[in-house]
Design a protein around this motif. Structure first.
Motif, PDB file in Angstrom:
ATOM      1  N   ILE A 280     -32.523  47.010 -31.887  1.00  0.00           N
ATOM      2  CA  ILE A 280     -33.781  46.227 -31.175  1.00  0.00           C
ATOM      3  C   ILE A 280     -33.663  44.734 -31.345  1.00  0.00           C
ATOM      4  CG2 ILE A 280     -35.705  46.206 -32.733  1.00  0.00           C
ATOM      5  CD1 ILE A 280     -35.854  47.514 -29.222  1.00  0.00           C
ATOM      6  N   HIS A 281     -33.205  44.120 -32.337  1.00  0.00           N
ATOM      7  CA  HIS A 281     -33.129  42.863 -32.514  1.00  0.00           C
ATOM      8  C   HIS A 281     -32.216  42.268 -31.695  1.00  0.00           C
ATOM      9  CE1 HIS A 281     -35.221  43.837 -36.302  1.00  0.00           C
ATOM     10  NE2 HIS A 281     -35.610  42.658 -36.077  1.00  0.00           N
ATOM     11  N   HIS A 282     -31.024  42.963 -31.413  1.00  0.00           N
ATOM     12  CA  HIS A 282     -29.782  42.464 -30.520  1.00  0.00           C
ATOM     13  C   HIS A 282     -30.474  42.608 -28.988  1.00  0.00           C
ATOM     14  CE1 HIS A 282     -27.066  42.334 -33.630  1.00  0.00           C
ATOM     15  NE2 HIS A 282     -26.861  43.699 -33.830  1.00  0.00           N
ATOM     16  N   LEU A 283     -31.292  43.379 -28.937  1.00  0.00           N
ATOM     17  CA  LEU A 283     -31.825  43.266 -27.343  1.00  0.00           C
ATOM     18  C   LEU A 283     -32.948  42.271 -27.242  1.00  0.00           C
ATOM     19  CD1 LEU A 283     -32.478  47.023 -26.991  1.00  0.00           C
ATOM     20  CD2 LEU A 283     -30.555  45.831 -26.078  1.00  0.00           C
ATOM     21  N   ARG A 341     -28.929  52.709 -36.427  1.00  0.00           N
ATOM     22  CA  ARG A 341     -27.529  52.707 -36.607  1.00  0.00           C
ATOM     23  C   ARG A 341     -26.972  52.178 -35.363  1.00  0.00           C
ATOM     24  NH1 ARG A 341     -26.124  59.037 -36.711  1.00  0.00           N
ATOM     25  NH2 ARG A 341     -24.183  58.307 -36.600  1.00  0.00           N
ATOM     26  N   GLY A 342     -27.483  51.531 -34.362  1.00  0.00           N
ATOM     27  CA  GLY A 342     -27.050  51.144 -33.184  1.00  0.00           C
ATOM     28  C   GLY A 342     -26.676  49.803 -33.080  1.00  0.00           C
ATOM     29  N   ILE A 352     -22.761  53.418 -32.186  1.00  0.00           N
ATOM     30  CA  ILE A 352     -23.451  53.964 -32.990  1.00  0.00           C
ATOM     31  C   ILE A 352     -22.596  53.924 -34.234  1.00  0.00           C
ATOM     32  CG2 ILE A 352     -24.430  56.304 -34.094  1.00  0.00           C
ATOM     33  CD1 ILE A 352     -26.073  55.036 -31.754  1.00  0.00           C
ATOM     34  N   ARG A 353     -23.041  53.163 -35.558  1.00  0.00           N
ATOM     35  CA  ARG A 353     -22.375  53.136 -36.759  1.00  0.00           C
ATOM     36  C   ARG A 353     -22.570  54.596 -37.163  1.00  0.00           C
ATOM     37  NH1 ARG A 353     -24.718  48.177 -36.634  1.00  0.00           N
ATOM     38  NH2 ARG A 353     -26.422  49.243 -37.962  1.00  0.00           N
ATOM     39  N   ARG A 437     -25.256  43.670 -41.475  1.00  0.00           N
ATOM     40  CA  ARG A 437     -25.756  44.276 -40.174  1.00  0.00           C
ATOM     41  C   ARG A 437     -26.158  43.467 -38.917  1.00  0.00           C
ATOM     42  NH1 ARG A 437     -23.428  46.432 -42.869  1.00  0.00           N
ATOM     43  NH2 ARG A 437     -23.449  48.527 -43.809  1.00  0.00           N
ATOM     44  N   MET A 438     -26.612  42.550 -39.230  1.00  0.00           N
ATOM     45  CA  MET A 438     -27.310  41.334 -38.546  1.00  0.00           C
ATOM     46  C   MET A 438     -25.872  40.606 -37.460  1.00  0.00           C
ATOM     47  SD  MET A 438     -30.417  41.340 -38.379  1.00  0.00           S
ATOM     48  CE  MET A 438     -31.051  39.912 -37.621  1.00  0.00           C
TER      49      MET A 438
END
Length: 445
Positions: A280-283, A341-342, A352-353, A437-438
């Protein structure tokens, strides 16, 4: 039904309540309309789970498209936005995992100002098509779905197929469902005992004392503007104390006390959520800095070389024990698993990781509240990726005192995972994991 007649019900409906759901269903005028769709069945285990769907076509047995409706009240901008996002995404995942080729349409009501921008963006990203009730072309968009349901273009097909395969391989919980009453039992004990003094240290129960110390500290630091649980306690306003959630959370308090007694390094605590990097942070970018994609506690397992998340879910539907809250919390955990996971590839598609964390859930309330399918919500949590589920009652003895750290099931599992005890080493490993992850916008699907 003529198009003009259909549009009347849409044009004049209040676009934020159940009227919108009924109007959309009526306008679509599909033969079976709305109803329940079976998203999981297992003849060997005699299990059959279904989900209420606002509209589907051509039938409930083999739906090829479904329409879901959500809304926000116009006078409450941002109200429950994140919960609604996770709830609808959880329902989407249940249907896509059963029918990977099904087309999904989401109708969003209210008005644009009642929704957080990133939530609308996320809805549009996950659902195959999103229709906004406040836009001028609303009626025409519903009519287009009605007359050309197969014109809706599918998104993320490979991801839904992967979910379907993963969920099929999950060994499902058998036996009795979890039914825990820790929060209610603690409340009963405290209300029967009454206020024991003017300071938190006067409270005899160590778990509730920890809750009230946190509330007292907050009350003092905010000059009475927060930490109201302390005022409720000293005034013996037991009903208001029951309604409080931030600090009257004996599950979280007990977990924290046990972790400290066991000498385990961790982040989190009572009313101190730990943010977890997510899709959601990427979006949303900076828009989602204050989202609640978080865990109650995080530890780090040396044996698995990955973080251990602990989530305390005290969703018992109040003293009445109704199941709506538990039903919603279970669906929301499905969405949370996709967020964790996304990621996004260079083309902006979901990846998906492999699951790279260990997840423990402490559950309070009756999670078998649905009598015809008492294990349904536990199975949802397993599909979400929970590795261990425990009743919150397992944290305490019969007299509501803290469980023995040497025999407690939660602590014993954390020791088996060889969770770190050195706080500095824990913070280093956890910081490294978060940073990876970030930065990970690309990975193996």
């Amino acid at each position: 039904m003529a198009y003009n007649e259909q549009s009347i019900s849409l044009r004049f409906v209040q676009k934020f309540g159940p009227e919108l759901e009924r109007a959309v269903t009526a306008a679509l005028n599909w033969p079976e309309g709305r109803g329940r769709v079976v998203y999981f069945h297992n003849d060997q285990l005699t299990l059959k789970y279904d989900l209420q769907v606002d509209a589907f076509y051509p039938n409930a047995a083999e739906p090829q498209i479904f329409v879901s409706v959500t809304y926000c009240k116009p006078d409450k901008p941002g109200h429950s936005n994140e919960n609604k996002l996770q709830l609808k995404l959880g329902e989407l995942m249940l249907l896509k995992a059963r029918f990977p080729e099904i087309r999904s349409v989401l109708v969003i009501g209210g008005n644009q100002g009642t929704w957080l921008p990133y939530v609308l963006k996320a809805f549009q990203f996950f659902f195959d098509r999103t229709i906004f009730a406040w836009e001028d072309g609303f009626d025409a968009a519903i009519e287009e779905v009605r007359t050309s349901p197969f014109g809706v273009q599918r998104k993320h097909a490979e991801i839904w197929q992967r979910l379907a395969s993963e969920w099929t391989a999950v060994p499902l919980w058998e036996g009795e469902p979890i039914d825990s009453s820790m929060r209610e039992s603690m409340w009963e004990l405290i209300s029967e005992t009454g206020c024991e003094g003017e300071l938190p240290e006067d409270i005899s129960n160590d778990i509730f004392r920890h809750c009230m110390q946190a509330a007292f500290d907050r009350h003092k630091s905010s000059r009475g503007r927060s930490g109201k649980e302390w005022s409720n306690y000293v005034n013996e306003d037991w009903e208001a104390l029951w309604q409080s959630r931030s600090y009257v959370n004996p599950g979280e308090a007990a977990i924290q006390l046990l972790l400290e007694k066991a000498g385990l390094a961790y982040e989190g605590g009572l009313a101190k959520d730990v943010p977890v990097p997510s899709l959601i942070h990427h979006l949303g970018g900076r828009e989602v800095d204050n989202t609640k994609v978080s865990e109650d506690f995080v530890l780090y397992s040396r044996a698995l070389d990955r973080p251990v998340f602990i989530q305390s879910k005290a969703s018992g539907g109040g003293k009445e024990g109704h199941g709506k809250n538990i039903q919603n919390r279970a669906k929301e955990q499905l969405a949370r698993s996709l967020f964790y996971r996304g990621g996004l590839d260079e083309q902006g598609n979901i990846i998906i990781r492999p699951k790279d964390y260990y997840w423990i859930g402490l559950l309070d309330g009756n999670w078998g509240v649905t009598k015809k399918a008492p294990l349904k919500y536990l199975h949802m949590l397993q599909w979400a990726g929970y590795d261990m589920l425990l009743p919150t009652d397992s944290l305490v003895n019969d007299d509501m005192s803290l469980s023995d750290v040497n025999t407690n099931m939660l602590i014993q599992r954390l020791l088996e995972l060889d969770c770190l005890t050195d706080q500095v080493e824990f913070e280093r490993r956890w910081k490294t994991w978060r940073a990876q992850r970030m930065l990970q916008r690309q990975g193996s699907a």
